[in-house]
Design an enzyme around this catalytic site. Sequence first.
Site, PDB file in Angstrom:
ATOM      1  N   ARG A  57       0.836  -1.208   0.000  1.00  0.00           N
ATOM      2  CA  ARG A  57       0.000   0.000   0.000  1.00  0.00           C
ATOM      3  C   ARG A  57       0.866   1.252   0.000  1.00  0.00           C
ATOM      4  O   ARG A  57       0.565   2.234  -0.675  1.00  0.00           O
ATOM      5  CB  ARG A  57      -0.957  -0.003   1.200  1.00  0.00           C
ATOM      6  CG  ARG A  57      -1.935   1.164   1.174  1.00  0.00           C
ATOM      7  CD  ARG A  57      -3.010   1.059   2.236  1.00  0.00           C
ATOM      8  NE  ARG A  57      -2.470   1.205   3.583  1.00  0.00           N
ATOM      9  CZ  ARG A  57      -3.181   1.051   4.692  1.00  0.00           C
ATOM     10  NH1 ARG A  57      -4.470   0.745   4.625  1.00  0.00           N
ATOM     11  NH2 ARG A  57      -2.620   1.190   5.877  1.00  0.00           N
ATOM     12  N   LYS A 108      -2.275   7.269   1.277  1.00  0.00           N
ATOM     13  CA  LYS A 108      -1.992   7.535   2.689  1.00  0.00           C
ATOM     14  C   LYS A 108      -0.812   8.509   2.718  1.00  0.00           C
ATOM     15  O   LYS A 108       0.346   8.125   2.850  1.00  0.00           O
ATOM     16  CB  LYS A 108      -1.658   6.216   3.391  1.00  0.00           C
ATOM     17  CG  LYS A 108      -1.847   6.264   4.884  1.00  0.00           C
ATOM     18  CD  LYS A 108      -1.862   4.860   5.452  1.00  0.00           C
ATOM     19  CE  LYS A 108      -1.761   4.880   6.951  1.00  0.00           C
ATOM     20  NZ  LYS A 108      -2.868   5.534   7.634  1.00  0.00           N
ATOM     21  N   GLU A 146     -15.887   7.071   5.920  1.00  0.00           N
ATOM     22  CA  GLU A 146     -15.053   6.349   6.899  1.00  0.00           C
ATOM     23  C   GLU A 146     -14.974   7.198   8.160  1.00  0.00           C
ATOM     24  O   GLU A 146     -15.664   8.212   8.275  1.00  0.00           O
ATOM     25  CB  GLU A 146     -13.668   6.045   6.329  1.00  0.00           C
ATOM     26  CG  GLU A 146     -12.834   7.257   5.966  1.00  0.00           C
ATOM     27  CD  GLU A 146     -11.418   6.902   5.483  1.00  0.00           C
ATOM     28  OE1 GLU A 146     -10.902   5.831   5.825  1.00  0.00           O
ATOM     29  OE2 GLU A 146     -10.827   7.720   4.762  1.00  0.00           O
TER      30      GLU A 146
HETATM   31  N1  PXG Z   1      -8.899   5.300   7.334  1.00  0.00           N
HETATM   32  C1  PXG Z   1      -7.932   6.212   7.549  1.00  0.00           C
HETATM   33  C2  PXG Z   1      -8.150   7.601   7.104  1.00  0.00           C
HETATM   34  C3  PXG Z   1      -6.739   5.838   8.168  1.00  0.00           C
HETATM   35  O1  PXG Z   1      -5.775   6.728   8.369  1.00  0.00           O
HETATM   36  C4  PXG Z   1      -7.613   3.568   8.379  1.00  0.00           C
HETATM   37  C5  PXG Z   1      -8.754   4.018   7.726  1.00  0.00           C
HETATM   38  C6  PXG Z   1      -7.499   2.145   8.750  1.00  0.00           C
HETATM   39  O2  PXG Z   1      -6.606   1.450   7.883  1.00  0.00           O
HETATM   40  P1  PXG Z   1      -5.757   0.215   8.383  1.00  0.00           P
HETATM   41  O3  PXG Z   1      -4.964  -0.211   7.208  1.00  0.00           O
HETATM   42  O4  PXG Z   1      -4.920   0.705   9.503  1.00  0.00           O
HETATM   43  O5  PXG Z   1      -6.715  -0.833   8.830  1.00  0.00           O
HETATM   44  C7  PXG Z   1      -6.555   4.498   8.587  1.00  0.00           C
HETATM   45  C8  PXG Z   1      -5.273   4.095   9.238  1.00  0.00           C
HETATM   46  C9  PXG Z   1      -4.244   7.365  14.438  1.00  0.00           C
HETATM   47  C10 PXG Z   1      -3.834   6.917  13.075  1.00  0.00           C
HETATM   48  O6  PXG Z   1      -3.384   7.916  15.140  1.00  0.00           O
HETATM   49  C11 PXG Z   1      -4.633   6.054  12.360  1.00  0.00           C
HETATM   50  C12 PXG Z   1      -4.267   5.630  11.088  1.00  0.00           C
HETATM   51  C13 PXG Z   1      -3.095   6.094  10.580  1.00  0.00           C
HETATM   52  C14 PXG Z   1      -2.316   6.959  11.308  1.00  0.00           C
HETATM   53  C15 PXG Z   1      -2.666   7.380  12.559  1.00  0.00           C
HETATM   54  O7  PXG Z   1      -5.409   7.190  14.795  1.00  0.00           O
HETATM   55  N2  PXG Z   1      -5.134   4.756  10.478  1.00  0.00           N
END
Ligand code: PXG
Length: 290
Positions: free
Chosen positions: A50, A149, A182
């Site tokens: 990713r 991301k 989301e």
């Molecule tokens: N949506 C967004 C916008 C994210 O940033 C997820 C969904 C979940 O994806 P994964 O691959 O982790 O299941 C993310 C990822 C935080 C934090 O501090 C969270 C993310 C990234 C960086 C910081 O809450 N989540």
Amino acid sequence: MLVYLNGKLVPKEEAKVSVFDHGFLYGDGVFEGIRIYNGRIFKLREHIERLFYSALAIALEPPLTQDELVEATIETVRANNLRDGYIRIVISRGEGDLGLDPQKCKSPNVVIIADKIAIYPPEVYHNGMKIITVSTRRNSPQALNPNIKSLNYLNNILAKIEANRANVPEAIMLSIDGYVAEATGDNIFIVKNRRLITPPLYLGALPGITRQTVIELAEKRGIQTEEKTFTLYEVYTADECFLTGTAAEIVPVVEVDGRKIGKGIPGDITLLLMEDFHQYVKEEGVEVYK
Ligand code: PXG
């Protein structure tokens, strides 16, 4: 703590990049957040893949291959002797001048940090989370695709500020058209008549690795997942709701905008998937200490 910086493991205090790095000046870069469970790096390949797609989308060429980055990540975890924790990988555009032009940035900076993780208190998982819908809309995929991301998280941060002001730990973000997209750092699922429903990625959501894992675990249980657009009406009238993310794992949601979801307690399917997930993370993943 040792931090990986461009091929070297250096003490935290020495892990520094230039203020002319466009990651700092413009949020020009990409990142990943990854969990370590039980001495195994969860879905490491998927996260690296990713990251490379995010980099490709912003025309940023990583200075190392996916295999090399996998190795560097394992090395960083090992150097810090972590069995459980959180990994942050950052690839920034690198040092340039004060103009926007990324062509001026000749070498991207690669950083890997492996640390302990701060997670939600256990009550959130037992009793469920209360969240709200915020007014900040998710970035339009036509403008800046949330599939990337990137280091530019202001859209999510603006939403998080609204959540903070309402004293809730997470919040639903709608797409420009008003469909559920989301949460600020998590994907969202609802359960209706024992089927999972989650927004399609084209609405503007990150292709969450936890989201994908949950879809696969549900499938193994004979629970179908439908990716379709829905509005807050479907959330308010859902049987269950939960969020998924690397840090959050699976969090039951029991209240949205002051309305109880289902019975107002974590739902049966949510609890089943949480159990399956906890089992799965112990077994899956790249072993760090062999
Ligand atoms: N949506 C967004 C916008 C994210 O940033 C997820 C969904 C979940 O994806 P994964 O691959 O982790 O299941 C993310 C990822 C935080 C934090 O501090 C969270 C993310 C990234 C960086 C910081 O809450 N989540």
